[in-house]
Write a protein that holds these residues in place. Structure first.
Motif, PDB file in Angstrom:
ATOM      1  N   ASP A   7      27.772  50.664  31.823  1.00 62.90           N
ATOM      2  CA  ASP A   7      28.046  51.367  33.085  1.00 62.90           C
ATOM      3  C   ASP A   7      27.472  50.563  34.248  1.00 62.90           C
ATOM      4  N   THR A   8      26.261  50.059  34.054  1.00 66.81           N
ATOM      5  CA  THR A   8      25.605  49.239  35.071  1.00 66.81           C
ATOM      6  C   THR A   8      26.430  47.978  35.329  1.00 66.81           C
ATOM      7  N   ALA A   9      26.940  47.374  34.257  1.00 69.57           N
ATOM      8  CA  ALA A   9      27.756  46.159  34.394  1.00 69.57           C
ATOM      9  C   ALA A   9      29.034  46.465  35.183  1.00 69.57           C
ATOM     10  N   ASN A  10      29.638  47.619  34.916  1.00 73.41           N
ATOM     11  CA  ASN A  10      30.846  48.003  35.659  1.00 73.41           C
ATOM     12  C   ASN A  10      30.535  48.238  37.134  1.00 73.41           C
ATOM     13  N   ASP A  11      29.377  48.848  37.408  1.00 70.39           N
ATOM     14  CA  ASP A  11      28.949  49.029  38.802  1.00 70.39           C
ATOM     15  C   ASP A  11      28.767  47.668  39.472  1.00 70.39           C
ATOM     16  N   LEU A  12      28.129  46.759  38.758  1.00 65.50           N
ATOM     17  CA  LEU A  12      27.879  45.418  39.277  1.00 65.50           C
ATOM     18  C   LEU A  12      29.199  44.702  39.571  1.00 65.50           C
ATOM     19  N   SER A  13      30.163  44.884  38.693  1.00 61.43           N
ATOM     20  CA  SER A  13      31.482  44.288  38.884  1.00 61.43           C
ATOM     21  C   SER A  13      32.126  44.812  40.169  1.00 61.43           C
ATOM     22  N   ARG A  14      32.028  46.108  40.394  1.00 60.94           N
ATOM     23  CA  ARG A  14      32.580  46.697  41.624  1.00 60.94           C
ATOM     24  C   ARG A  14      31.833  46.174  42.852  1.00 60.94           C
ATOM     25  N   GLN A  15      30.513  46.077  42.748  1.00 62.46           N
ATOM     26  CA  GLN A  15      29.706  45.596  43.881  1.00 62.46           C
ATOM     27  C   GLN A  15      29.975  44.127  44.175  1.00 62.46           C
ATOM     28  N   LEU A  16      30.248  43.348  43.136  1.00 62.41           N
ATOM     29  CA  LEU A  16      30.549  41.926  43.299  1.00 62.41           C
ATOM     30  C   LEU A  16      31.705  41.735  44.287  1.00 62.41           C
ATOM     31  N   LYS A  17      32.715  42.609  44.163  1.00 64.18           N
ATOM     32  CA  LYS A  17      33.892  42.510  45.038  1.00 64.18           C
ATOM     33  C   LYS A  17      33.553  42.772  46.499  1.00 64.18           C
ATOM     34  N   GLU A  18      32.421  43.392  46.746  1.00 59.71           N
ATOM     35  CA  GLU A  18      32.027  43.704  48.122  1.00 59.71           C
ATOM     36  C   GLU A  18      31.111  42.638  48.726  1.00 59.71           C
ATOM     37  N   THR A  19      30.705  41.656  47.920  1.00 57.76           N
ATOM     38  CA  THR A  19      29.810  40.616  48.448  1.00 57.76           C
ATOM     39  C   THR A  19      30.576  39.676  49.366  1.00 57.76           C
ATOM     40  N   GLN A  20      29.844  39.074  50.288  1.00 58.25           N
ATOM     41  CA  GLN A  20      30.438  38.084  51.193  1.00 58.25           C
ATOM     42  C   GLN A  20      30.985  36.906  50.396  1.00 58.25           C
ATOM     43  N   GLU A  21      30.258  36.499  49.354  1.00 61.89           N
ATOM     44  CA  GLU A  21      30.680  35.365  48.537  1.00 61.89           C
ATOM     45  C   GLU A  21      32.056  35.613  47.923  1.00 61.89           C
ATOM     46  N   TYR A  22      32.229  36.814  47.351  1.00 59.94           N
ATOM     47  CA  TYR A  22      33.523  37.151  46.732  1.00 59.94           C
ATOM     48  C   TYR A  22      34.617  37.249  47.785  1.00 59.94           C
ATOM     49  N   GLN A  23      34.304  37.892  48.909  1.00 56.92           N
ATOM     50  CA  GLN A  23      35.292  38.046  49.985  1.00 56.92           C
ATOM     51  C   GLN A  23      35.751  36.674  50.493  1.00 56.92           C
ATOM     52  N   ASN A  24      34.805  35.745  50.654  1.00 52.41           N
ATOM     53  CA  ASN A  24      35.145  34.387  51.097  1.00 52.41           C
ATOM     54  C   ASN A  24      36.022  33.674  50.071  1.00 52.41           C
ATOM     55  N   LEU A  25      35.706  33.866  48.788  1.00 51.10           N
ATOM     56  CA  LEU A  25      36.496  33.257  47.719  1.00 51.10           C
ATOM     57  C   LEU A  25      37.918  33.820  47.726  1.00 51.10           C
ATOM     58  N   LYS A  26      38.034  35.123  47.850  1.00 50.29           N
ATOM     59  CA  LYS A  26      39.344  35.771  47.861  1.00 50.29           C
ATOM     60  C   LYS A  26      40.171  35.276  49.043  1.00 50.29           C
ATOM     61  N   LYS A  27      39.547  35.161  50.207  1.00 48.99           N
ATOM     62  CA  LYS A  27      40.257  34.669  51.394  1.00 48.99           C
ATOM     63  C   LYS A  27      40.709  33.223  51.171  1.00 48.99           C
ATOM     64  N   ALA A  28      39.838  32.398  50.616  1.00 46.31           N
ATOM     65  CA  ALA A  28      40.173  30.998  50.357  1.00 46.31           C
ATOM     66  C   ALA A  28      41.353  30.908  49.384  1.00 46.31           C
ATOM     67  N   PHE A  29      41.368  31.787  48.380  1.00 48.28           N
ATOM     68  CA  PHE A  29      42.451  31.780  47.400  1.00 48.28           C
ATOM     69  C   PHE A  29      43.754  32.249  48.040  1.00 48.28           C
ATOM     70  N   ASP A  30      43.669  33.293  48.868  1.00 46.90           N
ATOM     71  CA  ASP A  30      44.857  33.780  49.577  1.00 46.90           C
ATOM     72  C   ASP A  30      45.408  32.710  50.521  1.00 46.90           C
ATOM     73  N   ASP A  31      44.505  32.002  51.200  1.00 50.87           N
ATOM     74  CA  ASP A  31      44.929  30.918  52.106  1.00 50.87           C
ATOM     75  C   ASP A  31      45.624  29.801  51.321  1.00 50.87           C
ATOM     76  N   LEU A  32      45.080  29.484  50.151  1.00 52.61           N
ATOM     77  CA  LEU A  32      45.685  28.458  49.305  1.00 52.61           C
ATOM     78  C   LEU A  32      47.085  28.895  48.862  1.00 52.61           C
ATOM     79  N   LYS A  33      47.208  30.167  48.440  1.00 52.90           N
ATOM     80  CA  LYS A  33      48.504  30.687  47.997  1.00 52.90           C
ATOM     81  C   LYS A  33      49.548  30.606  49.107  1.00 52.90           C
ATOM     82  N   ALA A  34      49.108  30.759  50.350  1.00 45.39           N
ATOM     83  CA  ALA A  34      50.018  30.737  51.496  1.00 45.39           C
ATOM     84  C   ALA A  34      50.616  29.340  51.713  1.00 45.39           C
ATOM     85  N   GLU A  35      49.918  28.316  51.233  1.00 49.39           N
ATOM     86  CA  GLU A  35      50.446  26.943  51.315  1.00 49.39           C
ATOM     87  C   GLU A  35      51.233  26.663  50.037  1.00 49.39           C
TER      88      GLU A  35
END
Length: 130
Positions: A7-35
C-alpha cells in the motif's frame, strides 16, 4: 497489526507522479513526441537496443553491422535537443530514485553495519580503506 508495505509502495507511486522531476520528464517526453521525425528515430533506436539486449541475454553475439547501426543512430539522436533534454530529465529522476532506494533500504544497511569495514570516517562500505 501487520503493515501492508505494498500500500505504501502504491502511495509512493502516486506521489512520484506529482514530483517536479517526474513532471519535467513527462514534459520532455511529450515535447519529444511532438517532433515526429525525431520521435520515430528515437523509437527505432529504443527497439534496436532492446533487440540487441535480448540477443546478448540469449548468449548471441551482435554482428559488426548491428553494432555500427546502433552507434550511427545513437550519434544521430544524441545531437537532437529534445533527446538531450529527455536524457537530462531521466538523470534527475534516476538520482531521485537512488536517494529513495537508499532511504528505503537503510534498515538493511544498519542491520549489516557491524560486518562492514569501517574507514577513518566511520562506516563507508567496502571501498573505505583505499
Amino acid at each position: 497489526m501487520m503493515v501492508n508495505i505494498y500500500d505504501t509502495a502504491n502511495d509512493l507511486s502516486r506521489q512520484l507522479k506529482e514530483t517536479q522531476e517526474y513532471q519535467n520528464l513527462k514534459k520532455a517526453f511529450d515535447d519529444l513526441k511532438a517532433e515526429k521525425d525525431t520521435f520515430e528515430t528515437f523509437k527505432k533506436f529504443q527497439q534496436m537496443q532492446a533487440n540487441a539486449q535480448q540477443k546478448q541475454m540469449a548468449g548471441q553475439k551482435l554482428s559488426q553491422d548491428e553494432i555500427n547501426a546502433i552507434q550511427t543512430i545513437a550519434k544521430e539522436i544524441s545531437t537532437k535537443p529534445a533527446v538531450q533534454t529527455l536524457m537530462n530529465q531521466e538523470r534527475a529522476v534516476d538520482n531521485m530514485l537512488q536517494q529513495l532506494n537508499k532511504t528505503i533500504t537503510s534498515p538493511i544497511q544498519e542491520l549489516y553495519q557491524d560486518v562492514m569495514p569501517k574507514g577513518p570516517q566511520g562506516p563507508q562500505g567496502p571501498q573505505a580503506n583505499n
